[in-house]
Enzyme design. Structure first.
Site, PDB file in Angstrom:
ATOM      1  N   HIS A 195      24.007   5.282   7.003  1.00 34.31           N
ATOM      2  CA  HIS A 195      25.016   5.158   5.938  1.00 34.31           C
ATOM      3  C   HIS A 195      24.389   4.851   4.580  1.00 34.31           C
ATOM      4  O   HIS A 195      25.073   4.965   3.553  1.00 34.31           O
ATOM      5  CB  HIS A 195      26.015   4.041   6.260  1.00 34.31           C
ATOM      6  CG  HIS A 195      26.873   4.327   7.455  1.00 34.31           C
ATOM      7  ND1 HIS A 195      27.645   5.454   7.559  1.00 34.31           N
ATOM      8  CD2 HIS A 195      27.062   3.632   8.613  1.00 34.31           C
ATOM      9  CE1 HIS A 195      28.284   5.446   8.727  1.00 34.31           C
ATOM     10  NE2 HIS A 195      27.942   4.354   9.383  1.00 34.31           N
ATOM     11  N   ASP A 246      25.627   9.578  16.306  1.00 34.27           N
ATOM     12  CA  ASP A 246      26.337   8.310  16.120  1.00 34.27           C
ATOM     13  C   ASP A 246      27.824   8.620  15.911  1.00 34.27           C
ATOM     14  O   ASP A 246      28.179   9.658  15.361  1.00 34.27           O
ATOM     15  CB  ASP A 246      25.778   7.575  14.893  1.00 34.27           C
ATOM     16  CG  ASP A 246      26.361   6.181  14.730  1.00 34.27           C
ATOM     17  OD1 ASP A 246      25.709   5.222  15.178  1.00 34.27           O
ATOM     18  OD2 ASP A 246      27.472   6.056  14.168  1.00 34.27           O
ATOM     19  N   HIS A 287      29.867   7.465  13.892  1.00 36.01           N
ATOM     20  CA  HIS A 287      30.251   7.507  12.476  1.00 36.01           C
ATOM     21  C   HIS A 287      29.478   8.615  11.763  1.00 36.01           C
ATOM     22  O   HIS A 287      28.324   8.888  12.099  1.00 36.01           O
ATOM     23  CB  HIS A 287      29.944   6.163  11.803  1.00 36.01           C
ATOM     24  CG  HIS A 287      30.661   4.995  12.433  1.00 36.01           C
ATOM     25  ND1 HIS A 287      30.103   4.266  13.461  1.00 36.01           N
ATOM     26  CD2 HIS A 287      31.878   4.472  12.203  1.00 36.01           C
ATOM     27  CE1 HIS A 287      30.963   3.307  13.824  1.00 36.01           C
ATOM     28  NE2 HIS A 287      32.043   3.415  13.087  1.00 36.01           N
TER      29      HIS A 287
HETATM   30 ZN   LIG Z   1      28.110   4.223  14.153  1.00 32.14          ZN
END
Ligand SMILES: [Zn+2]
Length: 338
Positions: A124, A159, A161
């Protein structure tokens, strides 16, 4: 031979009480190879710190200096999710450096693949902003340095996300193919739409598979076989890096996906085939917040890389998401028609 990198310094990244991204995750992940009985097929790799030059291929030097100062002053909350402590700067440099160490060891022929049990996670983190538990984008640092050396890098992100940081960093960079399968729709971080395919110089070098909550392993495998495999064949990677989060497991407290450790084994086997030869595959730990699911899923995926039959749970099927695969396939076809 599988190389596994970790370091006690990763536990010094202190996220505070009650935070899901906690130091105990690493011990749980590292129990995976033991539970799978991988024994002598695993060798520990000691990570080195990434250099400023290596980090600065992704993050501006003033960002790195500000992060170092923030940690040295004791750290604290950066946003609602993301925290740094006094030990986070060294942990971060080692987490990114683990990628460099793995690449160096694999180039020396010391293993067939590497698994990096690191924290803080990275996918991220934007070039100039920490986000979503991430401070330095570990996998992006590895991919950017490989690209700088003339390599063609597939970054596959399973993942739960979307790896918004990695996508943004390579958005207009045709040297890196970024593929992400993730939960989508009122879900963190909100990016990763099907229509997001890369910038004008790199159209098609971003491939998003935005799955609905409840998606199961069969849909992931269908996507890997029918959409990702042809894209990889066209791109011809010389290295394969995996953002290996394990929070798509059905036991994970943060997500609504319904995968099992058996699915991670099946995905790992397919992703390994995307590498041009043994020794060109590196898995970076990202998320995964249920400790038992981390152990079984890391164990099952690493066992699959070594052809060891360890399958603590059956593969899953029957969830939604097949339409996303069809839409993604149609979209690749239309991109190729341009
Ligand atoms: Zn994640």
């Amino acid at each position: 031979m599988l190389l596994v990198a970790t370091d006690p310094a990763f536990e010094q990244h202190d996220t505070g009480p009650g935070h899901p991204e906690r130091a105990r995750r690493l011990a749980a992940a590292l129990e995976g190879p033991t539970a799978a009985g991988l024994g002598d097929a695993v060798r520990l790799l000691e990570p080195r710190e990434a250099t400023t030059e290596e980090l600065s291929r992704v993050h501006p030097v003033d960002y790195l200096e500000a992060l170092e100062r923030f940690c040295a002053a004791g750290g604290g909350d950066i946003d609602g999710d993301t925290r740094a402590s006094i030990g986070s700067w060294r942990a971060g440099k080692l987490a990114a450096g683990a990628g460099m160490s793995a690449i160096e060891a694999l180039r020396r022929g010391e293993g067939d693949a590497a698994f990096l049990a690191v924290r803080p996670p990275g996918h991220h983190a934007l070039a100039n902003r920490p986000m979503g538990f991430c401070l330095i984008n570990n996998i992006a640092v590895a991919a950017a340095n490989l690209a700088e050396q003339g390599e063609h890098v597939l970054v596959l992100d399973w993942d739960a996300h979307h790896g918004n940081g990695t996508e943004a960093i390579f958005w207009d960079d045709p040297r890196v193919l970024y593929v992400s399968a993730h939960q989508y729709g009122s879900f963190y971080p909100g990016t990763g739409a099907l229509d997001d395919v890369g910038g004008p110089r790199a159209r098609g070098a971003t491939l998003n598979l935005p799955f609905p909550s409840g998606a199961t392993g069969d849909v992931y495998l269908k996507a890997l076989d029918e959409v990702v495999a042809p894209a990889v064949e066209e791109f011809v990677p010389t290295w394969v890096l995996v953002s290996a989060g394990y929070d798509a497991h059905r036991a994970d407290p943060l997500t609504g996906l319904r995968l099992s450790s058996g699915d991670f084994a099946d995905m790992a086997r397919r992703v390994a085939r995307f590498a041009p030869q043994p020794g060109r595959l590196v898995l970076f730990l990202e998320g995964g917040y249920d400790l038992d699911a981390l152990t079984t899923s890391v164990g099952a995926s690493l066992a699959a890389l070594l052809d060891v039959p360890y399958r603590p749970e059956e593969a899953t099927s029957g969830g939604p998401g097949a339409k996303v695969v069809e839409a993604a396939r149609d979209q690749r076809a239309s991109l190729n028609a341009i």
